[in-house]
Design a protein around this motif. Structure first.
Motif, mmCIF file in Angstrom:
data_model
loop_
_atom_site.group_PDB
_atom_site.id
_atom_site.type_symbol
_atom_site.label_atom_id
_atom_site.label_comp_id
_atom_site.label_asym_id
_atom_site.label_seq_id
_atom_site.Cartn_x
_atom_site.Cartn_y
_atom_site.Cartn_z
ATOM 1 N N SER A 158 0.827 -1.214 0.000
ATOM 2 C CA SER A 158 0.000 0.000 0.000
ATOM 3 C C SER A 158 0.855 1.254 0.000
ATOM 4 C CB SER A 158 -0.937 -0.021 1.209
ATOM 5 O OG SER A 158 -1.831 -1.110 1.140
ATOM 6 N N ALA A 159 2.023 1.187 0.639
ATOM 7 C CA ALA A 159 2.902 2.353 0.709
ATOM 8 C C ALA A 159 3.410 2.773 -0.666
ATOM 9 C CB ALA A 159 4.073 2.062 1.641
ATOM 10 N N VAL A 160 3.648 1.808 -1.566
ATOM 11 C CA VAL A 160 4.191 2.155 -2.893
ATOM 12 C C VAL A 160 3.079 2.362 -3.926
ATOM 13 C CG1 VAL A 160 6.366 0.963 -2.454
ATOM 14 C CG2 VAL A 160 4.512 -0.269 -3.592
ATOM 15 N N THR A 161 1.823 2.163 -3.522
ATOM 16 C CA THR A 161 0.711 2.323 -4.476
ATOM 17 C C THR A 161 -0.429 3.119 -3.843
ATOM 18 O OG1 THR A 161 -0.156 0.178 -3.742
ATOM 19 C CG2 THR A 161 1.217 0.195 -5.738
ATOM 20 N N PRO A 162 -0.163 4.339 -3.384
ATOM 21 C CA PRO A 162 -1.217 5.091 -2.700
ATOM 22 C C PRO A 162 -2.351 5.521 -3.624
ATOM 23 C CG PRO A 162 0.703 6.472 -3.063
ATOM 24 C CD PRO A 162 1.109 5.083 -3.451
ATOM 25 N N ASN A 163 -2.082 5.606 -4.928
ATOM 26 C CA ASN A 163 -3.072 6.156 -5.856
ATOM 27 C C ASN A 163 -3.687 5.129 -6.798
ATOM 28 O OD1 ASN A 163 -2.504 8.825 -4.890
ATOM 29 N ND2 ASN A 163 -0.637 8.786 -6.128
ATOM 30 N N ASN A 164 -3.304 3.856 -6.627
ATOM 31 C CA ASN A 164 -3.764 2.828 -7.559
ATOM 32 C C ASN A 164 -4.239 1.583 -6.823
ATOM 33 O OD1 ASN A 164 -1.203 4.267 -8.918
ATOM 34 N ND2 ASN A 164 -2.688 3.756 -10.514
ATOM 35 N N PRO A 165 -5.412 1.078 -7.159
ATOM 36 C CA PRO A 165 -5.820 -0.211 -6.597
ATOM 37 C C PRO A 165 -4.973 -1.333 -7.209
ATOM 38 C CG PRO A 165 -7.446 0.557 -8.180
ATOM 39 C CD PRO A 165 -6.441 1.657 -8.042
ATOM 40 N N VAL A 166 -4.618 -2.335 -6.380
ATOM 41 C CA VAL A 166 -3.743 -3.424 -6.820
ATOM 42 C C VAL A 166 -4.417 -4.759 -6.534
ATOM 43 C CG1 VAL A 166 -1.499 -4.543 -6.491
ATOM 44 C CG2 VAL A 166 -1.680 -2.051 -6.364
ATOM 45 N N TYR A 167 -4.352 -5.659 -7.521
ATOM 46 C CA TYR A 167 -4.862 -7.030 -7.363
ATOM 47 C C TYR A 167 -3.816 -7.982 -7.920
ATOM 48 C CZ TYR A 167 -7.872 -11.152 -7.734
ATOM 49 O OH TYR A 167 -8.406 -12.409 -7.608
#
Length: 568
Positions: A158-167
């Motif tokens: 979550s720290a490296v992807t604050p602006n993008n949802p990840v799956y």
């Protein structure tokens, strides 16, 4: 009249002298080492092909007689030819999408996973989904410091992807890993400490002791997030299929069993066939995750393609999870998770319902079963269905994986005529850590028991479950005959008495693969009248030392007499 007869006889004599009464071939393959998988004529040097079918098999000198003015001559120069390899359990679109998304199959640490996702996030627009597949925590050489229930947590992700949802899908396809943004969109929020677990029917959102979601979703809980990922464009779907077919051709796969798809995939594959873009034969299993799809096909009945390119006559049932996420359903507790036995992922009654419908309407049933409890439950329901339809004797029902069996159930495969659709590469990847899940006794008695299954009279078909594992059949062939990891350990292999011979392994990837889709009369061996489907290897996989097998590459792939891949 007499003169006319003389002229005809002279003409026939002249033709026989010129042609030797041989019909000119479209292609001849000469100077090879050919393993035919035909017990009557197991070895040859050359093959002649006409109209996509095998015209003759023999020595190079014999086959040269089929060379005409228009014949293409392919000199194999001592390379090894086998019948075309048949991948009997994998996921077609998953292979293609794996090339369009982040490939996590080879990451060795959680930090490496984070690096790959961070790279993708740097190129993504805000709000754009970041997707990937292939991570497996048991294959990492080092786990992160912070773990919950044997899995990593989402904090770094979550720290490296604050602006993008990840799956990120687990390698097994039975779990996923998501970030904070994705969980917010899905409404996955912390629970009070008095209720630290949230169980989804057929799955689970993993949480820490305080009720905070860890980002790991097991089995059907993954759908809470995956359903939010925007639908593909038609262009992206076509690209994924193109990439999958390219991979099949490069890896020597001439026929492919797609282990569970919907009408959208069937329509796309049909489109490719009609446009002449389909370079592998397809045997598609209908996904039981789409009940409406099954009802439609019950009305329609099986589709058996006279061209042998796109056949739909089987139904895939997903009945338990995988060993990695402790999802395989066991008769006894997991060795490393007391009190936990995994679970069914669909109601077992569905096996009875679909089996009876399949026997009535002519559909084969293929049930995913990894744990010993699931295998037993499925066999019990198959047996009851067979008793209700005693006149259906050639059902060829399958169990996909048949990975961990109770000793009492092994002989039932042969006795009942149930095919064991295995993926030998799973032993190579999973066996080093699977002993921690099952313990030494259960591993020895019933896990990856290929010789015991063969001795029961069962048919074994082989594959990879790609993209769970790489599609390349060579590592799976290697695992079949050595029972070693791809690092060639341990010496002698795991439970060496269960190794396949090279002949058994080749048959499991060819003739028995064809049998498991009702096509053994058309393909799977190199015999006159059968399809000219060939896989040609640079090395002789049947003779070279076992430590050289993994270095073998595909030199050429031929489907219906057409060269669909040739190594440079």
């Amino acid at each position: 009249m007499k003169n006319i007869n003389v002229i005809i006889l002279l003409g026939l004599f002249f033709y026989s002298c010129v042609s030797g009464n041989k019909k000119s071939a479209d292609q001849v393959f000469i100077n090879g080492i050919i393993y035919t998988v035909n017990e009557i004529n197991p070895m040859a040097e050359a093959v002649a092909v006409k109209d996509g079918l095998i015209l003759a098999v023999g020595t190079s000198e014999e086959i040269k007689e089929y060379i005409g003015k228009q014949t293409e001559v392919i000199d194999l120069k001592g390379k090894t030819m086998t019948p075309g390899f048949i991948e009997s359990h994998a996921h077609l679109m998953g292979i293609g999408y794996n090339k369009l998304e982040i490939d996590l199959m080879y990451v060795q640490t959680y930090d490496e996973l984070i690096e790959k996702v961070a790279e993708a996030a740097a190129k993504a627009e805000p709000g754009e989904w970041i997707t990937g597949r292939g991570w497996h925590q048991d294959k990492w050489i080092k786990m992160p410091d912070n773990t919950v229930k044997g899995f990593q947590t989402h904090d770094q992700l979550s720290a490296v992807t604050p602006n993008n949802p990840v799956y990120l899908a687990h390698a097994s396809g039975h779990a996923s890993f998501v970030n904070q943004k994705a969980m917010e969109l899905a409404g996955i929020t912390p629970l009070g400490s008095e209720n630290p677990r949230q169980v989804v029917e057929g799955g689970e959102v993993l949480r820490d002791e305080l009720g905070n979601p860890t980002g790991v979703l097991v089995e059907r809980a993954s759908y809470l997030v995956s359903k939010l990922i925007p639908a593909d464009t038609p262009e992206r779907r076509e690209k994924a299929l193109e990439l999958a077919l390219q991979e099949l051709a490069e890896k020597g796969i001439t026929s492919f069993h797609d282990a569970g798809s919907g009408q959208d995939v069937i329509d796309l594959v049909e489109k490719f066939k009609n446009e002449g873009r389909l370079t592998s034969r397809m045997y598609i299993m209908l996904s039981s995750r789409q009940p409406d799809l099954l009802q439609e096909w019950y009305k329609r009945g099986p589709k058996i393609d006279p061209d042998h390119m796109v056949t739909v006559r089987s139904i895939k049932l997903n009945m338990d999870g995988a060993l990695g996420p402790w999802g395989a359903w066991l008769l006894e507790d997991y060795e490393d998770k007391p009190g936990h036995r995994g679970h069914e992922t669909m109601p077992m009654a569905l096996v009875s319902e679909v089996s009876e419908k399949g026997l009535e309407l002519g559909f084969q049933v293929c049930s995913h079963a990894i744990g010993d409890r699931t295998n037993r439950e499925v066999l019990d329901r198959y047996e009851a269905a067979f008793a209700k339809f005693p006149n259906v004797t050639d059902h060829r029902f399958r169990i996909e994986h048949a990975q961990h069996l109770h000793p009492d159930d092994i002989s039932r495969f042969g006795e009942m005529g149930v095919i064991a659709a295995i993926q030998a590469i799973h032993l190579s990847s999973d066996r080093p850590w699977a002993i921690g899940r099952l313990g030494a006794k259960r591993i020895k008695d019933g896990a990856y028991v290929w010789q015991k299954l063969l001795q029961s009279g069962a048919v074994i078909s082989n594959g990879t479950d790609a993209p769970v594992e790489p599609l390349d059949p060579i590592p799976s062939f290697y695992a079949s005959v050595t029972r070693k990891t791809l690092k060639m350990t341990p010496e002698g292999g795991y439970e060496p008495d269960q190794k396949m011979t090279r002949e058994q392994a080749l048959k499991s990837y060819t003739l028995d693969g064809a049998f498991s889709e009702f096509e053994e009369a058309y393909k799977g061996s190199i015999e006159v009248g059968k399809a000219a489907d060939f896989t040609i290897f640079e090395r002789n996989i049947m003779e070279i030392p076992e430590n050289e097998i993994l270095q073998t590459k595909v030199a050429m792939t031929v489907v219906g007499g057409k060269i669909v891949y040739k190594a440079e």
